[in-house]
Design an enzyme around this catalytic site. Structure first.
Site, short mmCIF file in Angstrom:
data_model
loop_
_atom_site.label_atom_id
_atom_site.label_comp_id
_atom_site.label_asym_id
_atom_site.label_seq_id
_atom_site.Cartn_x
_atom_site.Cartn_y
_atom_site.Cartn_z
N LYS A 1 7.16 -0.54 7.13
CA LYS A 1 6.61 0.80 6.91
C LYS A 1 7.77 1.75 6.63
O LYS A 1 8.66 1.91 7.45
CB LYS A 1 5.83 1.28 8.15
CG LYS A 1 5.22 2.66 7.98
CD LYS A 1 4.41 3.04 9.22
CE LYS A 1 3.80 4.42 9.10
NZ LYS A 1 3.00 4.77 10.31
N LYS B 1 0.84 -1.19 0.00
CA LYS B 1 0.00 0.00 0.00
C LYS B 1 0.87 1.24 0.00
O LYS B 1 1.95 1.26 0.58
CB LYS B 1 -0.90 -0.01 1.25
CG LYS B 1 -1.85 1.15 1.36
CD LYS B 1 -2.67 1.05 2.65
CE LYS B 1 -3.59 2.23 2.83
NZ LYS B 1 -4.34 2.15 4.12
N GLN B 2 0.38 2.28 -0.66
CA GLN B 2 1.09 3.56 -0.65
C GLN B 2 0.14 4.65 -0.17
O GLN B 2 -0.98 4.77 -0.67
CB GLN B 2 1.62 3.91 -2.04
CG GLN B 2 2.38 5.24 -2.09
CD GLN B 2 3.14 5.43 -3.39
OE1 GLN B 2 3.59 4.46 -4.00
NE2 GLN B 2 3.32 6.67 -3.78
N GLY B 3 0.57 5.41 0.83
CA GLY B 3 -0.25 6.48 1.36
C GLY B 3 0.44 7.82 1.24
O GLY B 3 1.47 7.95 0.56
N ALA B 4 -0.13 8.81 1.92
CA ALA B 4 0.41 10.17 1.81
C ALA B 4 1.74 10.32 2.53
O ALA B 4 2.57 11.15 2.16
CB ALA B 4 -0.60 11.16 2.39
N ASP C 1 -4.92 9.59 14.86
CA ASP C 1 -5.58 9.26 13.59
C ASP C 1 -6.51 8.07 13.80
O ASP C 1 -6.39 7.04 13.13
CB ASP C 1 -4.54 8.96 12.51
CG ASP C 1 -5.14 8.86 11.12
OD1 ASP C 1 -6.26 9.38 10.91
OD2 ASP C 1 -4.50 8.26 10.23
#
Length: 241
Positions: free
Chosen positions: A35, A15-18, A141
């Protein structure tokens, strides 16, 4: 703790996030989740390196504090400050609480609002957030996407109706604080996330808050009051535009 070129070839982007990327790879011959935090090109390299190191160390401490409080997180295997990486347990059989709730509400024969499984999940979420705040740990978060349901053997389950352990993840914005307003903001973030992702269940956050009141014995009343203040300010901003 640098990776060998052989191990680099083994990793797989999940997965790729901000803020970074998640990979499945290995750590000391164990399958793991990696991560990796991005380098922010708009920041001075020295400042970016300093901030990234601080956030990785804060995340590492959050894992340790959760363990001390008896909360479930993926096992932390190690960190690589120079490589901007955290190595942790890969729970390949788990799914997010968001996906679990979405499946409940999508089932044509199930009234999700009255589902014993939903009520048990709400209790578990309230328990986790309550214990976090009782120990002065602000997640930063809180969403149902940052909570995993990891299946357990029915013989080991607290409740056969809900054979999962709730595992909290993504402590990238977490910090240690005894400030009631910071905890109130944490609750408000969770409420907004639930209303956005699960608008068909308007009572879900109330169920979570009920359990939260039981498990946060550290200035809970003051924290709830701050949450209500933050909520009122948020509504006012929405009305004013």
């Amino acid at each position: 703790m640098a990776e060998t070129s052989e191990r680099k070839n083994e990793i797989e982007l999940l997965k790729q996030g901000a803020e970074g990327k998640l990979y499945v790879g290995t750590y000391k011959d164990k399958r793991c989740l990696i991560k990796e935090r991005f380098e922010k090109k708009y920041r001075h390299p020295a400042l970016d390196r300093q901030l990234t190191r601080q956030r990785i160390k804060a995340e590492q401490k959050a894992f340790q504090r959760c363990a001390a409080a008896g909360l479930q997180t993926p096992a932390l295997y190690g960190v690589d400050l120079e490589g901007r990486k955290i190595y942790m347990e890969y729970l390949d059989k788990s799914r997010t609480a968001k996906d679990f709730i979405d499946e409940l509400t999508a089932a044509p024969t199930t009234n999700a609002t009255d589902s014993p499984q939903l009520k048990k999940l709400a209790e578990k979420i309230g328990h986790v957030v309550g214990v976090l705040h009782r120990n002065n740990l602000v997640h930063g978060d809180l969403t149902t996407s940052n909570m995993l349901l990891d299946p357990v053997q029915e013989n080991d389950a607290e409740d056969p109706v809900f054979p999962y352990r709730l595992v909290t993840i993504d402590f990238g914005l977490s910090h240690f604080s005894d400030n009631n307003e910071n905890k109130g903001v944490d609750l408000y973030v969770l409420e907004r996330a639930i209303l956005s992702a699960h608008s068909q269940l308007p009572g879900l956050f109330g169920m979570i808050l009920e359990a939260y009141r039981v498990h946060n014995t550290n200035n809970c009343r003051e924290t709830i009051a701050k949450y209500e203040e933050v909520r009122a300010r948020g509504r006012k901003r929405t009305m004013v535009g």
